[in-house]
Design a protein around this motif. Structure first.
Motif, PDB file in Angstrom:
ATOM      1  N   ILE A 167       1.300  -1.491  -0.448  1.00 61.78           N
ATOM      2  CA  ILE A 167      -0.038  -0.018   0.244  1.00 61.78           C
ATOM      3  C   ILE A 167       0.639   1.363   0.359  1.00 61.78           C
ATOM      4  CG2 ILE A 167      -2.124  -1.142   1.472  1.00 61.78           C
ATOM      5  CD1 ILE A 167      -0.861   0.275   3.490  1.00 61.78           C
ATOM      6  N   SER A 168       0.256   2.322  -0.336  1.00 61.49           N
ATOM      7  CA  SER A 168       0.807   3.360  -0.302  1.00 61.49           C
ATOM      8  C   SER A 168       1.528   3.857   1.309  1.00 61.49           C
ATOM      9  CB  SER A 168       0.046   4.640  -1.062  1.00 61.49           C
ATOM     10  OG  SER A 168       0.818   6.190  -0.654  1.00 61.49           O
ATOM     11  N   SER A 169       3.029   4.731   1.068  1.00 61.46           N
ATOM     12  CA  SER A 169       3.375   4.546   2.634  1.00 61.46           C
ATOM     13  C   SER A 169       2.685   5.346   3.180  1.00 61.46           C
ATOM     14  CB  SER A 169       4.686   4.314   2.942  1.00 61.46           C
ATOM     15  OG  SER A 169       5.089   5.501   1.181  1.00 61.46           O
ATOM     16  N   GLU A 170       2.236   6.532   2.733  1.00 61.54           N
ATOM     17  CA  GLU A 170       1.709   8.225   3.015  1.00 61.54           C
ATOM     18  C   GLU A 170       2.721   8.740   3.556  1.00 61.54           C
ATOM     19  OE1 GLU A 170      -0.887   9.301   2.101  1.00 61.54           O
ATOM     20  OE2 GLU A 170      -2.313   7.608   1.291  1.00 61.54           O
ATOM     21  N   ASP A 171       4.899   8.506   3.415  1.00 56.94           N
ATOM     22  CA  ASP A 171       4.775   9.235   4.210  1.00 56.94           C
ATOM     23  C   ASP A 171       6.109  10.558   3.739  1.00 56.94           C
ATOM     24  OD1 ASP A 171       6.504   7.678   2.122  1.00 56.94           O
ATOM     25  OD2 ASP A 171       7.144   6.727   4.708  1.00 56.94           O
ATOM     26  N   ILE A 172       7.024  10.600   3.539  1.00 57.00           N
ATOM     27  CA  ILE A 172       7.342  11.704   2.974  1.00 57.00           C
ATOM     28  C   ILE A 172       7.498  11.083   1.808  1.00 57.00           C
ATOM     29  CG2 ILE A 172       9.814  10.988   3.908  1.00 57.00           C
ATOM     30  CD1 ILE A 172       8.886  14.733   2.650  1.00 57.00           C
ATOM     31  N   SER A 173       8.397   9.531   1.436  1.00 60.28           N
ATOM     32  CA  SER A 173       8.893   9.422   0.916  1.00 60.28           C
ATOM     33  C   SER A 173       7.534   9.164  -0.651  1.00 60.28           C
ATOM     34  CB  SER A 173       8.727   7.820  -0.309  1.00 60.28           C
ATOM     35  OG  SER A 173       7.750   6.864   0.904  1.00 60.28           O
ATOM     36  N   ILE A 223      15.751   9.114 -10.592  1.00 65.39           N
ATOM     37  CA  ILE A 223      14.460  10.328 -11.386  1.00 65.39           C
ATOM     38  C   ILE A 223      13.630   9.710 -12.779  1.00 65.39           C
ATOM     39  CG2 ILE A 223      13.388  12.452 -11.228  1.00 65.39           C
ATOM     40  CD1 ILE A 223      15.724  13.916  -9.722  1.00 65.39           C
ATOM     41  N   ARG A 224      14.402   9.098 -13.863  1.00 75.61           N
ATOM     42  CA  ARG A 224      14.005   8.610 -14.473  1.00 75.61           C
ATOM     43  C   ARG A 224      13.163   7.111 -14.740  1.00 75.61           C
ATOM     44  NH1 ARG A 224      18.120   8.739 -17.307  1.00 75.61           N
ATOM     45  NH2 ARG A 224      17.744  10.784 -18.613  1.00 75.61           N
ATOM     46  N   LYS A 225      13.822   6.806 -13.747  1.00 74.43           N
ATOM     47  CA  LYS A 225      13.211   4.396 -12.873  1.00 74.43           C
ATOM     48  C   LYS A 225      11.824   5.222 -12.797  1.00 74.43           C
ATOM     49  CE  LYS A 225      14.613   1.252 -10.909  1.00 74.43           C
ATOM     50  NZ  LYS A 225      15.740   0.220 -10.211  1.00 74.43           N
ATOM     51  N   ILE A 226      11.826   6.460 -12.007  1.00 80.97           N
ATOM     52  CA  ILE A 226      11.245   6.885 -10.892  1.00 80.97           C
ATOM     53  C   ILE A 226       9.615   7.354 -12.016  1.00 80.97           C
ATOM     54  CG2 ILE A 226       9.374   8.149  -9.523  1.00 80.97           C
ATOM     55  CD1 ILE A 226      12.173   8.080  -7.187  1.00 80.97           C
ATOM     56  N   LEU A 227       9.831   8.131 -12.868  1.00 82.66           N
ATOM     57  CA  LEU A 227       9.230   8.420 -13.718  1.00 82.66           C
ATOM     58  C   LEU A 227       8.430   7.127 -14.823  1.00 82.66           C
ATOM     59  CD1 LEU A 227      11.269  12.157 -14.127  1.00 82.66           C
ATOM     60  CD2 LEU A 227       9.089  12.326 -13.561  1.00 82.66           C
ATOM     61  N   SER A 228       9.644   6.554 -15.307  1.00 81.90           N
ATOM     62  CA  SER A 228       9.083   5.272 -15.958  1.00 81.90           C
ATOM     63  C   SER A 228       8.109   4.104 -15.621  1.00 81.90           C
ATOM     64  CB  SER A 228      10.467   5.113 -16.797  1.00 81.90           C
ATOM     65  OG  SER A 228      10.921   5.856 -16.948  1.00 81.90           O
ATOM     66  N   ASN A 229       8.086   3.914 -14.226  1.00 84.97           N
ATOM     67  CA  ASN A 229       7.695   2.905 -13.620  1.00 84.97           C
ATOM     68  C   ASN A 229       6.058   3.092 -13.173  1.00 84.97           C
ATOM     69  OD1 ASN A 229       7.745   0.704 -11.801  1.00 84.97           O
ATOM     70  ND2 ASN A 229       8.504   1.091 -10.673  1.00 84.97           N
ATOM     71  N   ARG A 230       5.447   2.135 -13.766  1.00 88.05           N
ATOM     72  CA  ARG A 230       4.416   1.442 -14.551  1.00 88.05           C
ATOM     73  C   ARG A 230       3.815   1.590 -12.882  1.00 88.05           C
ATOM     74  NH1 ARG A 230       1.050   2.546 -18.869  1.00 88.05           N
ATOM     75  NH2 ARG A 230      -0.530   1.696 -18.157  1.00 88.05           N
ATOM     76  N   PHE A 231       4.313   0.896 -12.078  1.00 80.15           N
ATOM     77  CA  PHE A 231       3.775   0.627 -10.594  1.00 80.15           C
ATOM     78  C   PHE A 231       3.156   2.084  -9.501  1.00 80.15           C
ATOM     79  CE2 PHE A 231       4.088  -0.646  -5.874  1.00 80.15           C
ATOM     80  CZ  PHE A 231       4.186  -2.027  -6.455  1.00 80.15           C
ATOM     81  N   TYR A 232       3.358   2.707 -10.220  1.00 79.76           N
ATOM     82  CA  TYR A 232       3.167   4.395  -9.318  1.00 79.76           C
ATOM     83  C   TYR A 232       1.528   4.591  -9.709  1.00 79.76           C
ATOM     84  CZ  TYR A 232       7.137   4.844  -7.748  1.00 79.76           C
ATOM     85  OH  TYR A 232       8.637   5.246  -6.704  1.00 79.76           O
ATOM     86  N   VAL A 233       0.744   3.951 -10.837  1.00 79.99           N
ATOM     87  CA  VAL A 233      -0.867   3.920 -11.601  1.00 79.99           C
ATOM     88  C   VAL A 233      -1.175   2.369 -10.806  1.00 79.99           C
ATOM     89  CG1 VAL A 233       0.144   5.484 -13.294  1.00 79.99           C
ATOM     90  CG2 VAL A 233      -0.304   2.815 -13.552  1.00 79.99           C
ATOM     91  N   LYS A 262      -3.243  -5.216 -13.958  1.00 82.57           N
ATOM     92  CA  LYS A 262      -3.301  -4.123 -13.387  1.00 82.57           C
ATOM     93  C   LYS A 262      -4.220  -4.056 -12.708  1.00 82.57           C
ATOM     94  CE  LYS A 262      -3.204  -2.630 -18.634  1.00 82.57           C
ATOM     95  NZ  LYS A 262      -3.975  -1.823 -19.416  1.00 82.57           N
ATOM     96  N   ASN A 263      -3.938  -2.680 -11.633  1.00 80.52           N
ATOM     97  CA  ASN A 263      -5.133  -2.113 -10.816  1.00 80.52           C
ATOM     98  C   ASN A 263      -5.125  -3.458  -9.632  1.00 80.52           C
ATOM     99  OD1 ASN A 263      -6.989  -0.118 -12.573  1.00 80.52           O
ATOM    100  ND2 ASN A 263      -7.825  -1.734 -13.411  1.00 80.52           N
ATOM    101  N   THR A 264      -3.722  -3.139  -9.386  1.00 81.90           N
ATOM    102  CA  THR A 264      -3.742  -4.517  -8.368  1.00 81.90           C
ATOM    103  C   THR A 264      -3.157  -3.352  -6.511  1.00 81.90           C
ATOM    104  OG1 THR A 264      -0.545  -4.249  -8.746  1.00 81.90           O
ATOM    105  CG2 THR A 264      -2.642  -6.111  -9.738  1.00 81.90           C
ATOM    106  N   HIS A 265      -2.932  -2.299  -6.760  1.00 75.18           N
ATOM    107  CA  HIS A 265      -2.848  -1.917  -5.679  1.00 75.18           C
ATOM    108  C   HIS A 265      -3.393  -0.417  -5.836  1.00 75.18           C
ATOM    109  CE1 HIS A 265       0.745  -1.475  -8.654  1.00 75.18           C
ATOM    110  NE2 HIS A 265       1.095  -0.274  -7.747  1.00 75.18           N
ATOM    111  N   GLU A 266      -3.131   0.677  -4.743  1.00 73.34           N
ATOM    112  CA  GLU A 266      -3.360   1.869  -5.088  1.00 73.34           C
ATOM    113  C   GLU A 266      -2.318   2.687  -5.399  1.00 73.34           C
ATOM    114  OE1 GLU A 266      -3.999   5.857  -1.172  1.00 73.34           O
ATOM    115  OE2 GLU A 266      -3.651   2.915  -0.963  1.00 73.34           O
ATOM    116  N   PRO A 267      -3.166   3.630  -6.338  1.00 74.45           N
ATOM    117  CA  PRO A 267      -2.237   4.366  -7.205  1.00 74.45           C
ATOM    118  C   PRO A 267      -1.506   5.813  -6.668  1.00 74.45           C
ATOM    119  CG  PRO A 267      -4.410   4.579  -7.607  1.00 74.45           C
ATOM    120  CD  PRO A 267      -4.425   3.999  -6.832  1.00 74.45           C
ATOM    121  N   ILE A 268      -1.004   5.427  -7.005  1.00 76.35           N
ATOM    122  CA  ILE A 268      -0.017   7.119  -6.237  1.00 76.35           C
ATOM    123  C   ILE A 268      -0.017   8.356  -7.606  1.00 76.35           C
ATOM    124  CG2 ILE A 268       2.171   8.730  -5.706  1.00 76.35           C
ATOM    125  CD1 ILE A 268       3.128   6.200  -3.976  1.00 76.35           C
TER     126      ILE A 268
END
Length: 484
Positions: A167-173, A223-233, A262-268
């Protein structure tokens, strides 16, 4: 008898830690009951078959060379080594130093059994390790298809609540992930984003994951790796790579076996934002001239911090990469004009050429090489043929004088010989002219080399390995060739 004990578990789970404690207690009693002396217990919490990452085993091997113990005890062959070749090599070294090696579960004792038995036990352990690797691989594939997360550390911005659920950690990260996508859509470049994240002291992915030797510096690649990671949707993409050799740990990219659920967890990040970011990334990738390199790219290094130096087009100069990305708080940095550096390097190379390489020696070597040139050999053969033809003419004349050949035949043969000599003479003259022209050409080339008026990337990469520039503008040039 002085004894050393080696214990190992494959993970740092609490149950495994208890296993190590039980192993230690067992061996302490085992050694005490026999009246032996326990010198030291070496331990590792490391999975896999290779011994390279096992600090405890490496320490055991090193201490075995110092005559600190006479015997080594371990639970089983599989706890000690699963690579047949590595295990056999180590045991041979132990035996060469008269150190006894014993495993309790397998009942192996190097004092009683030969090498064949140990090889057999090692082979069985290795085979079991390979089977286990296949079972683990299959299990991970099944879990991936079911939408369960296989990784040990969740992506930056998320946390695990059980073995497979995230799940989303809901912290600074989580906040930083949203900020990264927001900054990129605002038009900020990756290096400016990295600089801002570093100035604010936001924790990096490796810090959040509490990895050993974690970096506190944000890099553009991260940063590029984070921007390209579909995990965040909210999409789970796994099985991107897999182990192809359980012994060496070699992995391969699974281009056709990637599992996407798809849709396995909460998106950020919402899908519209993510797709827009991918579009911008793709367009910028097309515009980038990735293969265009400046003269000193990948060769020039900041002497203060060791970072590669970046070329600044507007200044026609190179600047410390860390200073350029993150500011003066991370490196005071170095700066040098390309024209100045080019002149310095050219002068240094000319100096080396004139001091270390004598031009006369080069010319002499070329001339010696010319002696062996095929054209010279051809001229020698032609000269020998001309001598033979002159000898033939002389013999014909003697035969004509002695009336052993008719005058008419003699004159015809002499005419043929003269024609052959004329043809050989013309050929010789042509080859001699070519040799003279080539010799002049080689001398011109040598003179051009010794002048060394121009410097291009190809020449630079063949001669120079690294150039370090310091704040006082002093530099150290490391050449590919040795200079005494």
């Amino acid at each position: 008898m002085r004894c050393a004990v080696y214990v190992r578990v494959s993970t740092d789970m609490e149950t495994q830690k208890t296993s190590i404690a039980h192993q230690r207690i067992f061996f302490e009693k085992y050694i005490k009951d026999r009246g032996w002396t326990l010198v030291k217990v070496y331990q590792d919490i490391e999975s896999g078959t290779s011994i390279k990452k096992r600090e405890g085993l490496q320490a055991l091997i090193e201490d075995s060379k110092k005559d600190q113990f006479d015997s080594i005890l371990t639970k089983s062959i599989s706890r000690f080594a699963r690579n047949t070749l590595e295990g056999l090599t180590i045991i041979r070294d132990f035996r060469a130093r008269n150190i006894r090696f014993t495993t309790i579960e397998d009942g192996f004792d190097s004092k009683e059994y030969d090498e064949f038995m140990f090889t057999l036990l090692l082979s069985i352990a290795q085979k079991e390790s390979e089977k286990m690797s296949e079972r683990i691989k299959f299990g991970k594939l099944c879990r991936a298809k079911g939408g369960y997360y296989n990784g040990s550390n969740p992506p930056y911005g998320y946390k695990k609540i059980d073995k497979y659920k995230i799940i989303s950690s809901e912290d600074i990260s989580t906040y930083v992930v949203k900020k990264i996508f927001s900054m990129y859509l605002e038009g900020k470049g990756l290096y400016k984003m990295a600089k801002e994240l570093n100035e604010n002291g936001y924790p990096t992915p490796s810090q959040v994951a509490e990895k050993k030797n974690s970096s506190f510096i944000w890099h553009q690649s991260t940063i590029r790796k984070i921007l390209s990671n579909r995990f965040y949707v909210g999409d789970m993409i796994q099985n991107k790579s897999s182990t192809v050799n359980a012994i060496t740990g070699e992995r391969k990219v699974n281009k056709e076996e990637i599992v996407c659920v798809k849709n396995t967890h909460e998106p950020i990040i919402d899908l519209i934002t993510f797709e827009e970011v991918q579009r911008i990334l793709s367009e910028k990738k097309k515009k980038r001239t990735g293969n265009q390199k400046h003269l000193f790219s990948n060769i020039l290094v900041c002497g203060e911090c060791g970072s590669k130096m970046h070329y600044k087009k507007e200044k026609e100069a190179y600047i410390c990469g860390k200073l350029n990305k993150m500011g003066k708080n991370y490196c005071k940095g170095t700066y040098i004009k390309e024209s100045v550096l080019k002149e310095v390097v050219c002068n240094e190379l000319r100096k080396i050429i004139y001091e270390k390489i004598c031009s006369n020696t080069i010319v002499k070597e070329v001339e010696e090489g010319m002696e062996n040139y095929n054209g010279k050999e051809k001229i020698k053969k032609i000269e020998k043929l001309i001598i033979k033809l002159d000898q033939k003419k002389s013999r014909l004349l003697d035969m004509c004088i002695d009336d052993r050949v008719e005058e008419k035949l003699y004159l015809r043969k002499i005419q043929e010989i003269n024609g052959q000599k004329r043809l050989l003479g013309e050929t010789k003259e042509k080859i001699s002219k070519e040799l003279k022209e080539n010799e002049g050409h080689y001398k011109e080339v040598i003179e051009e080399i010794l002048k060394f008026e121009t410097l291009d990337r190809m020449t630079l990469n063949k001669l120079v390995k690294k150039i370090e520039i310091f704040r006082n503008r002093e530099g150290i040039i490391t050449y590919i060739f040795g200079i005494e």
